[in-house]
Design an enzyme around this catalytic site. Sequence first.
Site, mmCIF file in Angstrom:
data_model
loop_
_atom_site.group_PDB
_atom_site.id
_atom_site.type_symbol
_atom_site.label_atom_id
_atom_site.label_comp_id
_atom_site.label_asym_id
_atom_site.label_seq_id
_atom_site.Cartn_x
_atom_site.Cartn_y
_atom_site.Cartn_z
ATOM 1 N N THR A 1 0.840 -1.219 0.000
ATOM 2 C CA THR A 1 0.000 0.000 0.000
ATOM 3 C C THR A 1 0.866 1.256 0.000
ATOM 4 O OG1 THR A 1 -0.182 -0.150 2.413
ATOM 5 C CG2 THR A 1 -2.036 -1.007 1.122
ATOM 6 N N ARG B 1 -9.038 -5.470 1.962
ATOM 7 C CA ARG B 1 -10.127 -5.424 2.968
ATOM 8 C C ARG B 1 -10.103 -4.199 3.873
ATOM 9 N NH1 ARG B 1 -8.282 -10.279 1.837
ATOM 10 N NH2 ARG B 1 -9.779 -11.787 1.010
ATOM 11 N N GLN C 1 1.799 -13.042 -0.180
ATOM 12 C CA GLN C 1 0.500 -13.337 -0.807
ATOM 13 C C GLN C 1 0.278 -12.406 -1.997
ATOM 14 O OE1 GLN C 1 -2.682 -14.063 2.516
ATOM 15 N NE2 GLN C 1 -1.057 -12.809 3.434
ATOM 16 N N ASP D 1 2.438 -8.725 -7.115
ATOM 17 C CA ASP D 1 2.954 -7.538 -7.819
ATOM 18 C C ASP D 1 4.447 -7.599 -8.150
ATOM 19 O OD1 ASP D 1 2.500 -5.833 -4.653
ATOM 20 O OD2 ASP D 1 4.242 -6.961 -5.348
ATOM 21 N N HIS E 1 0.462 -16.734 -4.086
ATOM 22 C CA HIS E 1 -0.677 -16.517 -4.993
ATOM 23 C C HIS E 1 -0.229 -16.208 -6.419
ATOM 24 C CE1 HIS E 1 -3.249 -15.545 -1.203
ATOM 25 N NE2 HIS E 1 -3.082 -16.829 -1.401
ATOM 26 N N CYS F 1 -0.407 -23.867 -25.705
ATOM 27 C CA CYS F 1 0.972 -24.308 -26.034
ATOM 28 C C CYS F 1 1.967 -24.001 -24.915
ATOM 29 C CB CYS F 1 1.438 -23.625 -27.323
ATOM 30 S SG CYS F 1 1.790 -21.860 -27.121
ATOM 31 N N THR G 1 -1.093 -7.979 6.497
ATOM 32 C CA THR G 1 -2.069 -8.983 6.066
ATOM 33 C C THR G 1 -3.153 -9.138 7.114
ATOM 34 O OG1 THR G 1 -2.417 -11.322 5.515
ATOM 35 C CG2 THR G 1 -0.571 -10.831 6.993
#
Length: 235
Positions: free
Chosen positions: A23, A31, A98, A101, A116, A127, A185
């Site tokens: 952030t 969230r 997680q 980026d 993730h 392919c 998190t």
Amino acid sequence: MTLKEMLQQSRRALFFGGAGVSTESGIPDFRSQDGLYSQKYDVPPETILSREYFYRHTGEFYRFYREKMLALWAKPNAAHKKLAAWEQAGILQGVITQNIDGLHQAAGSKTVFELHGSVHRNYCLKCGRRYSAEQILEQEGVPHCTCGGLIKPDVVLYGEPLDEETVGGAVAAIRRADLLIVAGTSLTVYPAAGFLSYFRGERLVLINRDETAFDAQCDLVIRGKVGEVLGDIDL
Ligand code: APR
């Protein structure tokens, strides 16, 4: 004992992060009040970012994905940079994230377990040919491979399993760690949040702006911005 002292005494520190680590690079988290999931959409983002939605509404998926998930302009912040420096200095084993980026690698981190996946890895479902995030951003609508196949980002969508090798590496690193720093998190998404249960070390530290369900289990909770907190520590 301060986080600095814990780091000075640690032999095998490890970092476990989420959207709150990015952030301060300008990428909203999910969230928080101003997070992605708090914005108004006719279809909830968690639905759009699901395997089923990707295959049934691919055009819609990519419109949302390009607009909200591809932040290629973002730069590593003080947290990413400090973690890379501590890995370089042999203080930190690496990073479990997680986030998708790629900012930890951009800051110089070498051992990064991307639970993730990453927006920087995209592949043809037919392919297997690889494409960069920039190539996905350049194409209009649904990106297709030169072979005609559909291109999919290598990110874990809701309803998809995590990559086994990445999970194995992350769990082994957590088991080895003597200090685990968890930051940015909400620890609400499983199986990622469940990884903390593998930690057997002496010190569990949480750096998070908001409260989490794991606060009581931590040896030290720092209510603050992870970029500022880590940026202020000089070892
Ligand atoms: N410093 C410290 N904490 C912060 C900062 C900051 N600069 N900015 C935000 N936070 C905290 C918020 O208080 C919040 O508790 O980071 C947390 C971010 O939580 P989420 O938005 O839920 O993000 P995350 O935990 O990474 O979500 C996990 O959910 O949608 C899925 O796949 C997605 O990887 C994501 C997963």
